[in-house]
Structures are given as C-alpha cells and as structure tokens.
Design an enzyme around this catalytic site. Structure first.
Site, PDB file in Angstrom:
ATOM      1  N   ALA A 266     -33.437 -50.363 -22.608  1.00 40.53           N
ATOM      2  CA  ALA A 266     -32.590 -49.393 -23.322  1.00 40.53           C
ATOM      3  C   ALA A 266     -33.802 -48.635 -24.223  1.00 40.53           C
ATOM      4  CB  ALA A 266     -31.567 -49.814 -24.162  1.00 40.53           C
ATOM      5  N   MET A 267     -33.117 -47.573 -24.728  1.00 34.54           N
ATOM      6  CA  MET A 267     -34.017 -46.827 -25.738  1.00 34.54           C
ATOM      7  C   MET A 267     -33.108 -46.242 -27.133  1.00 34.54           C
ATOM      8  SD  MET A 267     -36.872 -45.497 -26.571  1.00 34.54           S
ATOM      9  CE  MET A 267     -37.163 -44.262 -28.056  1.00 34.54           C
ATOM     10  N   GLU A 268     -33.845 -46.257 -28.277  1.00 36.73           N
ATOM     11  CA  GLU A 268     -32.951 -45.909 -29.338  1.00 36.73           C
ATOM     12  C   GLU A 268     -33.240 -44.591 -29.820  1.00 36.73           C
ATOM     13  OE1 GLU A 268     -37.230 -47.224 -30.801  1.00 36.73           O
ATOM     14  OE2 GLU A 268     -35.689 -47.876 -29.118  1.00 36.73           O
ATOM     15  N   GLU A 300     -30.498 -51.942 -29.965  1.00 37.77           N
ATOM     16  CA  GLU A 300     -30.448 -50.441 -30.172  1.00 37.77           C
ATOM     17  C   GLU A 300     -29.743 -49.924 -31.324  1.00 37.77           C
ATOM     18  OE1 GLU A 300     -32.906 -49.257 -28.246  1.00 37.77           O
ATOM     19  OE2 GLU A 300     -33.016 -51.111 -27.184  1.00 37.77           O
ATOM     20  N   GLU A 322     -40.036 -53.156 -33.144  1.00 33.41           N
ATOM     21  CA  GLU A 322     -39.292 -53.851 -32.125  1.00 33.41           C
ATOM     22  C   GLU A 322     -38.860 -55.360 -32.520  1.00 33.41           C
ATOM     23  OE1 GLU A 322     -38.198 -52.355 -29.696  1.00 33.41           O
ATOM     24  OE2 GLU A 322     -39.283 -50.620 -29.972  1.00 33.41           O
TER      25      GLU A 322
END
Length: 854
Positions: A266-268, A300, A322
């Site tokens: 996923a990407m924040e 996320e 992270e």
C-alpha cells in the site's frame, strides 16, 4: 535521474516552494497525457536551479513571463531554471507517458470490460513522472489539481473530490477542479482515476469533525469487496491513533483505493491511500492474509500522522517513517482490534525478515547514509521496516510505553506540517523519559548486525540454579555489544502436558555477560526462554535442557508467542548451519499441525520450502522433498476439513509436488475426482493446482488456455503468465526468457508472474543455459528498465537454484567487473550471492546420524 543529497540540500537552501497548480488532460489516448504545471516559489535573486520533470515532450517553459527554449533547458528529466527572481512563477506545458511499471501514473486496462484505470505511485522519486516538481521531501507546498477525464470516471486525490463540470462539447469529457491540499511533500500526493466503484461511510474525529470514508475498487471486483471490514478497522485505527498521538486526523477525508498491478502492499498518499488489489479476496484465503490486510490498513493510517503530517527531511530517515508505522500498526491491532496475537505475527514474519536482512553482507545501520535516490530505492528492506520496528519496540521497553507516547504527542504538536530529523523525536523522548538516548542511538541506530543471546546456568545437585547469566555475542564484522531491555521466562510442563510460564524476570542486559542474581536459588525449569515476550531484537539460543524440552514439546506451549520464539531459534540454527536441515524439516512436519496461529503456519511452510530447495544436502534433497510432500498431504487429510491449516497444507503440497503419485493427487483435486473433506477448490486454488501440474509436466499450453478462458480476469492473466513460463521444456523457457529479458514489454505484474514461473522447475538443468545469459543481460536491464522492473529480473532470475560453487565464482567475476557507480546493482548481486553461499554452508552441515529421524 539520480538526485543526490548534496543537490537536494543546495536546492532547499536556495528556494522555498509556495504552491503548485497542476492541470492534467487524461483524454489524449493510451500513451501520453497532458500536464501543465504552474509553481510559485521564492529564491535567491540571480541564482539558478532546476525542476524535475520526466517528459515525452516539453511544449513550453515560462519563467516569470519569460519564455525559455525547451530544447535548451529540458533534457526530458530536468528543466534548468536560470536567473531566478526573489519571487518566481514557473509554468511548464508538457506531455508525459503513462507507465505500466507501477511507477508514476500507471495505466491498466481491465480484461473483463476493457475499462481503463489509472493510479499514481510517487514514492520515492516519481511525482516528476506526472508533473514538473521540485522532487524532494523537504520542499513542501500546497497542490491544486485540475483533471480532465472521461465523464463516466471517478477522480480521487488528496483533497475531497469536487463536482465535475461537463465540457459541453459532446466529447463525454468532464473537468474536476480540486481545492488546494495542506502543505505536503510531493511523494504523498495522489491521483486515482477511472470508473472505480465505491462504498461510503464516515467516522467522527476526536475534534468533532465528521470525516468521510470511502473504499474503492474496479467494477469487476466490487462483488468481492468487504468494505465493512475495512471501515471497521479504519474506525478502530482512528480512535486508537488519535488517542495515542493526542492529535486529530489531519485531513478532510480518508479514501482507501484497491488498485491493479501495485508493486507494494500500500502507499500512504494523504487522504487517498492506494492498496494492493490482491487484498480484495475473491477466493477463500488464509487467516494470515486477512491479518496482513488489517496490519496494512492500520500501517497506512498511522502514516497520516507520521509521514504525511510530519515528514522526514531527507530519505536517511525513511527507516523511522516506516518503522514507526509498522510498530504502531501492530500495537493498534493488539490493543484496538480482534487481531490480538499480532505480536506473534510480528515475531514470526517481521523479525525473521529483519534477522535475515541483518545477516547479509549488505546489511547497514538502521540510520543509513542515503547519498542519492538510487540508495533509497534499494533501502526498502528488512532493516528499514522490520529491524527498525523491532528496535522501536525495544526503545519503548527502554523508555517506558507511557513515556514513549508522551514524547510522540509532543513531537506532533511541535512539528505539524513540517519536516524533521531523527533527533527531533529523540529530544522529546528524552524529555518524557529522563533517559539519555545518545549512547542508545549510537549503538542501535548507527551500527549494523544482530546480537546472539544465550543463557548460562550452573545447577546444584538438588536441581536448583547456583547462578544464571546471559551471554551476549556479535559477529566479527559487526562486533557491537548492545544494551537490551528484555524478559527471561521460565517454563514447566504442567499436569495437562502444556508448557506454561511459571516465572518472568525483566531486566537490562548490557555487556558480554550479565549476571541475573534474582534467579539464583530457583529450581531449574524445563525450559528457559531468553527474550520472552520478544521485547529485544536479538537471536536467541537455548541451553541443552531447554533445547531438548522444546524439541519434544514445541506443540505444547500454552501461548503462541513463546512457541514462535522457539520456532525462530530453530530456523536460525538451520539457516546458520548450526543444526542439520533435515532435523529442521522433521521439526516442522512433526509440529506444524498443532500450530494455532495462521501467520506462523504460513512462515513455517515457506521456510520448509526454502529448506527443501536450498539447505538439505544435495544427495538427500529429492528423497527428503518427496517424503515431506507426502507428509503435507497426510497433514491436510488429518486436520479439520475446511480449516485454515488444511488450506495452507494443500497450497504447500501443490507448490512442492513432484512425484507421480503426488501429481496424480493434484490432478484429482483439480478435476474433482479426488477430494478432501471441507476443501473448496475455488478459482485461485485452481490456478495453483494448474501451475503445479504444468511444472510437473502434466499440463501444457492448451490446459492453461482452457483455464484462462474460464477466468479471463487480471488475476487469471497473471496466473496464466506464471504457468506458461513454468512449462518444463527448453522451448517454453526460451520463449519466457525472450518475453521477460529481450522484449521487455510486460507490465510489472505480468513480468513478476513470468519471472516466478520461469524459475519454477523440478529439473534444474532447464535453467543451466540461462546462467551466463543472465550475467550478460543484467547490466543492460538495469540501464534501460525502471527500478521496479529491473529489480524483479536481477533478483528473480538469478540462478540461485544452480546452488554450486560455480555460481558463486561467476557472481564474483561479475561483481569484480562492475563500475563504482553501480552501487544498487552491486548490492542486489551481493545479496543474491549470499543466498547461495549460505545454502552451501547449510548443506555441508546437513549431516544426520544413522538411525535418527530425518
């Protein structure tokens, strides 16, 4: 394309960015889109700098009303900006290419209905693939996107989606004009566009605002979308994080979008998180996958504060970004959701990844020196995520949980919407805890390697401990001896035959030897577990009595976490060549059926496959594998029908099946002539059975095509690509190699599947013609492909299955020929080499005494 830290620092000293206005035209066909960027920024008058823009064509560049010749100032990667004023306005009109690599603005066509779906992935340096931008995290600005797209699309960004305005010219185009974002780093902005379907909900923030929630997926996947589960996790995360951080959710809305062909989990993106589409479950999945999705959702969400609201100044603090999200996601899972055993999963999945990465020749301090963007791209690794999160957990134990959160709350209060460095957080933790963290930081964050902790006991004639000490060691390459806050657990077998904890001692360990006088005089337990509760980051060894108890009673632990720590210790010993690989195989097969944690079963079965493929002595490898696979079938037959364990055992059986009788069983499951009670052979499992039969020589292209006709979806096409590349003939391998390496036209997802299929062989001689071809092709691959695609090939096609000294020697020769500037390629190749070298050491240690179980 490789921005250096020195260039970024110089540019940050020179300019301050105020705002971007970005206008995108997504109606120009399938290859390019229009991108017009107007950026306002201040600068030192008379100075020069550059803006990043990876373009197909630059039509115009206008700086402060002055037209610059695109041919003179743009090279397709950067645009030079000479003679700046104090206040500047720059407009760049360009066309940029769509990507099929999962980087920049990715374009995907759904095979089910031929609809086009777009999404962005900008981390690390790829917002420059969609608009002209000063691409570095410390140049925050506001972003206002205006998007022209087909009228039947939905368009999502970090700001709430506005009402579209129809073009009114009969072209079925509309324009969405988004309000400006708060000040963000460019890599967390986003655009997701296409005929996505959505489910809506809301959550009330701690400051009383009602935050709209959305969950999105492609039309053809909506029937499988469990939006309510995602909303429940999101609400739980909101409540937990807002309370812990003392800070309301910082954005106006929160959308989560499941997108195709995504490279990561996923990407924040601020307010518009993109998530791997594989987390929309169209078939029965394991509990491990469901838990992993939950951890990803929480990870996320944590980034909305740590990463988006407060952002690292430069990529050397990527680890903190992270690691914090990884630690907080597991903490939230345990304390705020139904996933109360998430720390067991953390020990099994995350820490094993960290220990593996930390023993590679390319290991590095958590606080790594990042000199340029290429350094960043290879640093999304087990140190940055898993070791960092493990050490954060140790830091929490060191300063105290309440003090840690008090420091975090002050950190957010002071630095909202700004950029920070590690020291900014440590200052607040020191104030809250009263602990000086300078020495702790130097030893844990600025050095590499993992320590080993072992108990040293003296026992008197009555079975009582005369003395107890913890001995700490380190490898010569990374000799740091570190402080640890940990617990020692004593376990005894109770009347029901279960191993239960009878005593716990928490203490600080420092130096090569730490005496624990509090334990003297106590009866020696059946098992001593150093690092009980998994607070510390260290490999653990067992004393002889504890090892004997663990081997005989691994399945009898009353709790999952201590059992997992013993599993990890056994894996370390096999992987390090300290114990025979066949003994480890036996340990797994004798105990895994009793395992209660789905993620632990998943990890053990993965490690079983690795051990069979690489660590068992060559003379025994095939026979050991055949026996192990037969026992996997027995395990699947012996556990309750329809259980998580049954599904996992069957998946592992299909992956490793090799003998005629095993392949007969695979065929029977696929055809329905053989069945296991409770096992549902759904479409995704069918593809795993197909791949097994193809790799075993029982099915060819005709069978693959028939299955694809049954399931002509994105998932089906990826599974078919894997199966096609797995056909065990020289002709099929040559065709797969040509498609992956020579032509290079596959998307990131299809290429990844084909790489996996190419390497899936029972007859390893099929790979021998490609060892030399691999080394010849790799430099060109790295030079011409994006990082994501190049890494798939460099790592995925390395001839590790040709586990010989010859492979090591050829790798050494290749490494010797690499130029100094090939640091990223050198690192990947060193890690490839280490896997083979470790396998050869483990094989040499795989000596089992005559008559002992194998």
């Amino acid at each position: 394309m490789n921005l250096t830290r020195a260039e970024a620092r110089e540019r940050a000293e020179l300019i301050t960015v105020e705002s971007y206005e970005v206008s995108l035209d997504l109606t120009r066909g399938g290859e390019v889109f229009g991108s017009t960027t107007t950026v306002k920024f201040t600068a030192s008058a008379g100075a020069s700098t550059f803006i990043d823009a990876i373009t197909r064509t630059v039509h115009s560049v206008t700086l402060n009303g002055r037209s610059l010749d695109p041919a003179a100032v743009s090279d397709g990667i950067r645009i030079q900006l000479p003679d700046l004023a104090g206040h500047n306005e720059l407009t760049v009109v360009a066309e940029m290419p769509y990507m099929n690599t999962g980087e920049g603005l990715h374009r995907f066509v759904d095979p089910v209905d031929n609809e086009v779906y777009l999404y962005t992935q900008f981390e690390v340096p790829d917002s420059r693939r969609m608009f002209a931008v000063f691409e570095q995290p410390d140049l925050k600005a506001t972003f206002a996107f205006t998007v022209t797209a087909p009228s039947h699309w939905d368009v999502v960004s970090s700001s709430p989606t506005p009402e579209p305005v129809d073009a009114g010219d009969g072209t079925a185009r509309s324009t969405w004009t988004f309000a400006p974002t708060p000040r963000l780093s460019s890599y967390v902005t986003a655009l997701i566009a296409g005929p996505y379907q959505s489910v809506r909900s809301e959550v009330t923030s701690s400051d009383g605002r009602v935050i709209p929630l959305g969950v999105f997926a492609r039309k053809s996947l909506m029937q499988y979308l469990d939006a309510e589960n995602i909303f429940e996790l999101t609400r739980q995360g909101f409540g937990f994080f807002e309370a812990q951080f003392g800070c309301p959710y910082p954005f106006e809305k929160y959308d989560q979008l499941f997108v195709p062909e995504f490279n990561a989990g996923a990407m924040e993106n601020a307010g518009a998180v993109t998530i791997l589409e594989g987390y929309v479950f169209r078939s029965k999945v394991t509990g491990a996958q469901i838990e992993r999705r939950a951890i990803t959702v929480l990870h996320e969400l944590a980034h909305m504060w740590f990463g988006d609201l407060v952002t690292m100044r430069w990529w050397n603090d990527l680890w903190l970004n992270e690691s914090f999200a990884e630690y907080m996601s597991h903490l939230a899972a345990v304390e705020a959701t139904s996933f109360t055993s998430a720390w067991t999963t953390f020990a099994s999945v995350e820490k094993s990844w960290a220990y593996r990465q930390d023993q590679l020749p390319t290991t590095h301090p958590i606080f790594a020196e990042i000199n340029n963007l290429q350094d960043v791209e290879v640093n999304f690794d087990g140190i940055t995520y898993a070791k960092g999160a493990s050490v954060l957990r140790q830091l929490v134990a060191w300063v105290g949980p309440e003090q840690f959160m008090a420091g975090v709350r002050e950190y957010f209060a002071k630095h909202a919407w700004r950029n920070t460095e590690l020291r900014d957080l440590l200052v607040e933790l020191e104030k809250a805890s009263g602990r000086d963290l300078d020495d702790w930081g130097r030893q844990w964050l600025e050095t590499a390697g993992v320590n080993t902790l072992a108990p040293e006991l003296e026992v008197d004639g009555d079975g009582k401990l005369r003395s107890f000490a913890i001995v700490q060691s380190a490898v010569p390459e990374w000799p740091t001896i570190r402080p640890h806050r940990l617990a020692v657990g004593f376990y005894n077998l109770n009347g029901a035959g279960k191993l239960e904890r009878v005593h716990r001692e928490e203490l600080d360990v420092d130096g090569e030897r730490t005496e624990v006088p509090e334990l003297a005089g106590m009866a020696q337990p059946d098992l001593v577990l150093v690092n009980d509760d998994d607070l510390a980051y260290a490999k653990v060894r067992l004393d002889p009595k504890s090892l004997a108890t663990a081997t005989a009673h691994l399945k009898d632990f009353a709790q999952s976490l201590p059992r997992t720590l013993v599993w990890n210790s056994a894996w370390d010993a096999a992987r390090d060549g300290e114990a025979p690989a066949r003994k480890y195989v036996e340990l797994i097969l004798s105990n895994v059926a009793a395992e209660t944690d789905s993620s632990v079963i998943l990890v053990q079965l993965r490690q079983l496959a690795t051990t069979l493929n690489f660590y068992v002595a060559e003379d025994h490898r095939e026979a050991t594998a055949v026996t192990a696979v037969d026992r996997l079938w027995d395990l699947a037959s012996g556990v309750p029908g329809g259980s998580d364990a049954q599904l996992q055992f069957i998946k592992s059986f299909a992956l490793l099946a090799r003998s005629a009788s095993q392949l007969d069983r695979v065929a029977g499951l696929l055809e329905g002539s053989a069945a296991l009670e409770g096992l549902s052979v759904d479409q995704d499992l069918r593809w795993e059975l197909v791949a097994s039969l193809v790799a075993g020589g029982r099915m060819g292209q005709e069978g693959i095509d028939a299955e694809l006709e049954r399931d002509n979806t994105s998932s089906g096409q990826n599974a078919a690509a894997l199966a096609k590349a797995a056909i065990p003939t020289p002709e099929a391998k040559a065709a797969a190699w040509d498609s992956i390496v020579v032509k290079g036209e596959l998307s990131n997802a299809l290429q990844g599947s084909a790489v996996t299929g190419f390497m899936r062989v029972l007859d390893r001689s099929l790979l021998e013609p490609y060892a030399e071809k691999y080394f010849a092709a790799v430099p060109g691959i790295v030079a011409t492909r994006t990082h994501a695609l190049a890494q798939q090939i460099v790592v995925g096609l390395y001839p590790a299955l040709l586990t010989t000294q010859e492979t090591i020697d050829r790798t050494d020769s290749f490494l010797a020929s690499l130029p100094a500037e090939s640091a990223a390629l050198r690192r990947m190749m060193l890690e490839n080499r280490d896997g083979v070298a470790r396998a050869l050491r483990a094989r040499a240690a795989d000596v089992v005494e005559e008559g002992s179980p194998q």
